[in-house]
Design an enzyme around this catalytic site. Structure first.
Site, PDB file in Angstrom:
ATOM      1  N   ASP A  13       1.304 -11.556  -1.748  1.00 37.97           N
ATOM      2  CA  ASP A  13       0.972 -11.538  -0.320  1.00 37.97           C
ATOM      3  C   ASP A  13       0.857 -10.091   0.135  1.00 37.97           C
ATOM      4  OD1 ASP A  13       0.529 -12.609   2.300  1.00 37.97           O
ATOM      5  OD2 ASP A  13       2.557 -12.006   2.833  1.00 37.97           O
ATOM      6  N   SER A  14       0.172  -9.897   1.247  1.00 36.46           N
ATOM      7  CA  SER A  14       0.083  -8.561   1.823  1.00 36.46           C
ATOM      8  C   SER A  14       1.481  -8.038   2.176  1.00 36.46           C
ATOM      9  CB  SER A  14      -0.783  -8.611   3.079  1.00 36.46           C
ATOM     10  OG  SER A  14      -0.265  -9.583   3.971  1.00 36.46           O
ATOM     11  N   CYS A  76      -1.628 -15.681   0.625  1.00 39.24           N
ATOM     12  CA  CYS A  76      -2.043 -14.924   1.803  1.00 39.24           C
ATOM     13  C   CYS A  76      -3.420 -15.453   2.190  1.00 39.24           C
ATOM     14  CB  CYS A  76      -2.119 -13.442   1.442  1.00 39.24           C
ATOM     15  SG  CYS A  76      -2.810 -12.388   2.722  1.00 39.24           S
ATOM     16  N   GLU A 161       6.630  -9.747  12.553  1.00 37.19           N
ATOM     17  CA  GLU A 161       7.112  -8.572  11.800  1.00 37.19           C
ATOM     18  C   GLU A 161       8.068  -7.718  12.632  1.00 37.19           C
ATOM     19  OE1 GLU A 161       5.176  -6.783   8.796  1.00 37.19           O
ATOM     20  OE2 GLU A 161       4.660  -8.786   8.080  1.00 37.19           O
ATOM     21  N   CYS A 195      -2.155 -18.957   8.458  1.00 39.38           N
ATOM     22  CA  CYS A 195      -1.571 -17.643   8.181  1.00 39.38           C
ATOM     23  C   CYS A 195      -0.126 -17.859   7.783  1.00 39.38           C
ATOM     24  CB  CYS A 195      -1.641 -16.751   9.418  1.00 39.38           C
ATOM     25  SG  CYS A 195      -0.747 -15.193   9.214  1.00 39.38           S
ATOM     26  N   HIS A 197       2.508 -16.189   8.175  1.00 36.51           N
ATOM     27  CA  HIS A 197       3.575 -15.813   9.113  1.00 36.51           C
ATOM     28  C   HIS A 197       3.852 -16.893  10.148  1.00 36.51           C
ATOM     29  CE1 HIS A 197       3.134 -11.831   7.493  1.00 36.51           C
ATOM     30  NE2 HIS A 197       3.955 -11.294   8.367  1.00 36.51           N
TER      31      HIS A 197
HETATM   32  N1  DGL Z   1      -0.352 -12.882   4.944  1.00 39.97           N
HETATM   33  C1  DGL Z   1      -1.398 -12.725   5.918  1.00 39.97           C
HETATM   34  C2  DGL Z   1      -2.183 -14.027   6.040  1.00 39.97           C
HETATM   35  O1  DGL Z   1      -1.728 -15.107   5.668  1.00 39.97           O
HETATM   36  C3  DGL Z   1      -0.856 -12.309   7.264  1.00 39.97           C
HETATM   37  C4  DGL Z   1      -0.345 -10.915   7.303  1.00 39.97           C
HETATM   38  C5  DGL Z   1      -1.412  -9.863   7.221  1.00 39.97           C
HETATM   39  O2  DGL Z   1      -2.255  -9.775   8.126  1.00 39.97           O
HETATM   40  O3  DGL Z   1      -1.379  -9.107   6.265  1.00 39.97           O
HETATM   41  O4  DGL Z   1      -3.286 -13.995   6.524  1.00 39.97           O
END
Ligand code: DGL
Length: 276
Positions: A13-14, A76, A161, A195, A197
Site C-alpha cells: 500500500d502507499s 491500495c 492520517e 479507498c 482508509h
Molecule cells: N491507499 C490509498 C487508496 O486506497 C489511499 C491513500 C493514498 O492516497 O495514498 O487509494
C-alpha cells in the site's frame, strides 16, 4: 535474479490503509506468511499523476519480489486503478512471468452482482482512483446494465492520517461527499468505499447514508477472492510459505509507522525501514 524458493505473500500500500485489507486477509488465511510494505515516505498516492503512481508501485512490487514474494496484492485502490494493468501486461512478462500481482478493484466489483437490487452504484475514492475511471470501466465490463456515479473525497485520507476520523470536523466532510454522491443519483442502493482508509470513517459514513444504501468495505471481499485464487492456482499456493508470520516494511521512519499502524490494525507491531 529473483529468489526462486517459496516466500511470503506480499501486500503493498502507499502507506497505512492497506493494513485494513491485510487484517481481513490474515483473518481468512492465517496460516500463510505475509510481508507488508507501506511506501509511507511518498504517500499519499491519491493525488499523484498516473505516471508517478505507476513508477512508485512498480518499484514496490520489484522490491517485494526481490524479498522472496511470488504473489503481491496491491492493497491500495489508487495503485490498483493506475498501475496494476500496466504491471500485469507490460512488466510481469519481463520480470518473471510466473509471479503475480493482484489488486482490490476487481474483487470489489465482482461482488456487486449479489449485493445491488437496482443496479445503481455509488463509488467514493481518492481523486486518483475516481479520475482514472477504473471503477466505471470495470463495473461496465462486468455489469453493463448497472449505472455508476462517483465522488472524489480528497479530505478523507488526510483526516484519517491526522487522527481526526473521530472528530466533529470529520462529520462535515463525510456529509459533504456522501450528499454529493446521492445528489447525483438518489436511487443508489450500494456504495463502494473505494479507498483503504475509509473503513476508519465507517461509523460516520453509515450514519450519513442512514439506511439509503448498503456500504461495501473491501477487506473481506479481497480476502475471499485471494482464498479462491489460491485454491484455483495450486502452483502459486505452493510458492507461498505457511508460518503465520507477518513482516512490516516501511519507507518512512519505523517508529512513526508503528504508531499509526496500530490504529489501523488495533494490535502492536514492529517495522523495518527499507528504501525502494
Ligand atoms: N491507499 C490509498 C487508496 O486506497 C489511499 C491513500 C493514498 O492516497 O495514498 O487509494
Amino acid at each position: 535474479m529473483l529468489p526462486s524458493s517459496p516466500g511470503p505473500i506480499g501486500v503493498f500500500d502507499s502507506g497505512y490503509g492497506g493494513l485494513t485489507i491485510l487484517k481481513e486477509i490474515r483473518k481468512t488465511l492465517p496460516e500463510y506468511d505475509y510481508m507488508y510494505l507501506g511506501d509511507n515516505a511518498r504517500a499519499p498516492y491519491g493525488t499523484r499523476s498516473f505516471d508517478v503512481v505507476y513508477e512508485f508501485t512498480l518499484e514496490a512490487v520489484k522490491s517485494l519480489f526481490e524479498r522472496g514474494c511470488h504473489l503481491v496484492i496491491l492493497a491500495c485502490n489508487t495503485a490498483s486503478a493506475k498501475a496494476l494493468r500496466s504491471i500485469q501486461q507490460k512488466d510481469l512478462p519481463e520480470l518473471d512471468a510466473d509471479r503475480r500481482v493482484l489488486g482490490v478493484v476487481i474483487p470489489t466489483v465482482e461482488a456487486l452482482g449479489s449485493i445491488t437490487k437496482n443496479g445503481n452504484i455509488g463509488v467514493l475514492g481518492t481523486p486518483g482512483t475516481i479520475s482514472s475511471g477504473t471503477y466505471d470501466i470495470e463495473i461496465a465490463k462486468f455489469f453493463p446494465q448497472f449505472r455508476t456515479v462517483s465522488v472524489e473525497c480528497p479530505m478523507w485520507v488526510p483526516l484519517v492520517e491526522n487522527r481526526e476520523f473521530d472528530s466533529p470536523g470529520a462529520d462535515y466532510f463525510v456529509e459533504k461527499y456522501v450528499e454529493e454522491l446521492f445528489g447525483q443519483e438518489p436511487e443508489i442502493d450500494t456504495v463502494i468505499l473505494g479507498c483503504t482508509h475509509y473503513p476508519l470513517l465507517l461509523e460516520k459514513i453509515e450514519k450519513q447514508v442512514a439506511g439509503r444504501a448498503r456500504i461495501i468495505t473491501q477487506g473481506e471481499l479481497v480476502a475471499m477472492s485471494l482464498k479462491d485464487y489460491l485454491s484455483r492456482h495450486p502452483e502459486m499456493d505452493q510458492k507461498c510459505t505457511r508460518g503465520g508470520t507477518c513482516t512490516y516494511l516501511t519507507t518512512e521512519n519505523p517508529a512513526k509507522f508503528t504508531e499509526l499502524a496500530e490504529i489501523f490494525l488495533k494490535s502492536p507491531l514492529s517495522a523495518t525501514h527499507v528504501t525502494l
